[in-house]
Design a protein around this motif. Structure first.
Motif, PDB file in Angstrom:
ATOM      1  N   ASP A 129     -35.093  74.889-110.191  1.00  0.00           N
ATOM      2  CA  ASP A 129     -36.016  75.600-111.200  1.00  0.00           C
ATOM      3  C   ASP A 129     -37.289  75.346-111.415  1.00  0.00           C
ATOM      4  O   ASP A 129     -37.056  74.924-112.853  1.00  0.00           O
TER       5      ASP A 129
ATOM      6  N   LEU B 174     -36.160  81.923-108.353  1.00  0.00           N
ATOM      7  CA  LEU B 174     -37.190  81.275-108.983  1.00  0.00           C
ATOM      8  C   LEU B 174     -38.035  82.634-109.757  1.00  0.00           C
ATOM      9  O   LEU B 174     -38.499  82.654-110.523  1.00  0.00           O
TER      10      LEU B 174
ATOM     11  N   MET C 159     -35.529  84.199-112.454  1.00  0.00           N
ATOM     12  CA  MET C 159     -35.780  83.372-113.526  1.00  0.00           C
ATOM     13  C   MET C 159     -36.587  83.532-114.584  1.00  0.00           C
ATOM     14  O   MET C 159     -37.456  82.615-115.822  1.00  0.00           O
TER      15      MET C 159
ATOM     16  N   ARG D  42     -39.294  82.143-113.522  1.00  0.00           N
ATOM     17  CA  ARG D  42     -40.522  81.004-113.031  1.00  0.00           C
ATOM     18  C   ARG D  42     -41.547  81.108-111.982  1.00  0.00           C
ATOM     19  O   ARG D  42     -41.760  82.483-111.988  1.00  0.00           O
TER      20      ARG D  42
END
Length: 340
Positions: A76, A104, A107, A109
């Motif tokens: 991550d 990702l 999330m 990111r």
């Protein structure tokens, strides 16, 4: 790999390297991070390199770069960047990498690509609804193969949590912008000064030199004609229409082209269209008929005849030399917070 006891407080950057990646683009994204740490006096940025199988990856210049991990270890990281280069269209897709990139994104990111890596993101369905850029040699083919993606000619783009750079020194400009977002413009300018980089460019800067620099020709009329040709590949203009747009007679325009290019405007125009067609045949999987139409040919037979005369083979024969990887199934796009 860079190590730090401030790992959790800084930013973790993951670089995924692909066969024949661009060394200049990779260096341009990693060196600003090193210099930022040096000037900050701390290891704020921590980076790791990844490859599909964890083995070293050979750049397009023949230099082999070791990978810290394989993509199965991709976690991550705050920012994950795909680094590719020439012949990106021929790279096989990894279902594992696609899955991890989508995770990702979900999330929140930041993810992205440098040089030709945007093409991989497009194939993983991670550019839907986003603005992106890619190296100018790949601009037209990316736009043709993925018409729903907004492809920009900018040197870099930042669209929510997706960042892309056209490669080369443009990658340096992109990283300086991200560092400025984190630490202010003063640090970015200090990094540029240490790098002997005189002028930090904005993302909206153009990728290519202007037509005068590329051709070595200063005549405004002929440069305007070349620009207009490039804008009308799919719907080619007649010599009379071209001459009219640059305020010349067809005879005057022909004299200029013969003097500077040793050919007629029509011959020069045809060469531009066939060069575009060759690029699309090599970089996309679009049917030959679609390529013909995209380059202003009314029929496949006419296209094939012109192509054979120019390159000594048919469009189909040209296409046979390239292998295409499977494109993943479309996926639902996820949420998009701001970049680092």
């Amino acid at each position: 790999m860079s190590n730090s006891n401030q790992y959790s407080e800084g930013k973790r950057i993951a670089f995924v390297l692909f066969d024949r990646f661009s060394m200049i683009a990779f260096s341009s994204v990693i060196e600003p991070l090193r210099l930022a740490n040096r000037l900050l006096g701390s290891e704020y940025y921590v980076w790791s390199t990844y490859s599909i199988d964890g083995n070293p990856v050979c750049a397009s210049n023949g230099v082999s770069v070791g990978a810290d991990y394989s993509i199965s270890d991709l976690g991550d990281a705050d920012v994950t960047l795909l680094c590719s280069g020439i012949d990106v269209e021929r790279l096989p897709l990894s279902a594992e990498l696609g899955k991890r990139l989508r995770k990702l994104n979900a999330m929140g990111r930041t993810y992205g690509a440098v040089c030709t890596g945007a093409y991989l993101l497009a194939r993983y369905n991670l550019l839907d609804g986003r603005r992106c850029t890619i190296h100018w040699e790949n601009l037209r083919s990316l736009a043709e193969e993925f018409p729903d993606i907004e492809v920009s000619q900018d040197i870099f783009t930042i669209d929510r949590n997706c960042i892309t750079s056209a490669g080369g020194m443009a990658a340096l400009d992109m990283m300086l912008r991200l560092i400025a977002i984190q630490h202010g413009a003063a640090l970015a300018h200090d990094i540029a000064e240490v790098s002997l980089y005189q002028n930090i460019r904005t993302g909206e800067s153009v990728q290519r030199h202007d037509a005068e620099a590329r051709t070595g020709i200063a005549n405004i009329k002929i440069l305007d004609a070349v620009r207009i040709m490039d804008l009308h590949i799919e719907d080619p203009l007649s010599c009379q229409q071209l001459a009219l747009t640059v305020n010349l007679s067809p005879r005057q325009l022909e004299r200029l082209f013969r003097r500077h290019f040793n050919c007629t405007p029509g011959q020069y125009y045809l060469r531009l269209r066939l060069e575009t067609a060759r690029d699309l045949l090599r970089r996309t999987g679009r049917p030959v008929l679609d390529v013909a139409i995209a380059c202003g040919f009314a029929s496949t037979s006419h296209f094939t005849k012109c192509y054979r005369e120019r390159y000594g083979c048919t469009p189909t024969e040209e296409r046979r030399t390239y292998q295409w990887g499977a494109v993943p199934e479309p996926v639902q796009d996820m949420a998009q917070p701001a970049v680092i």
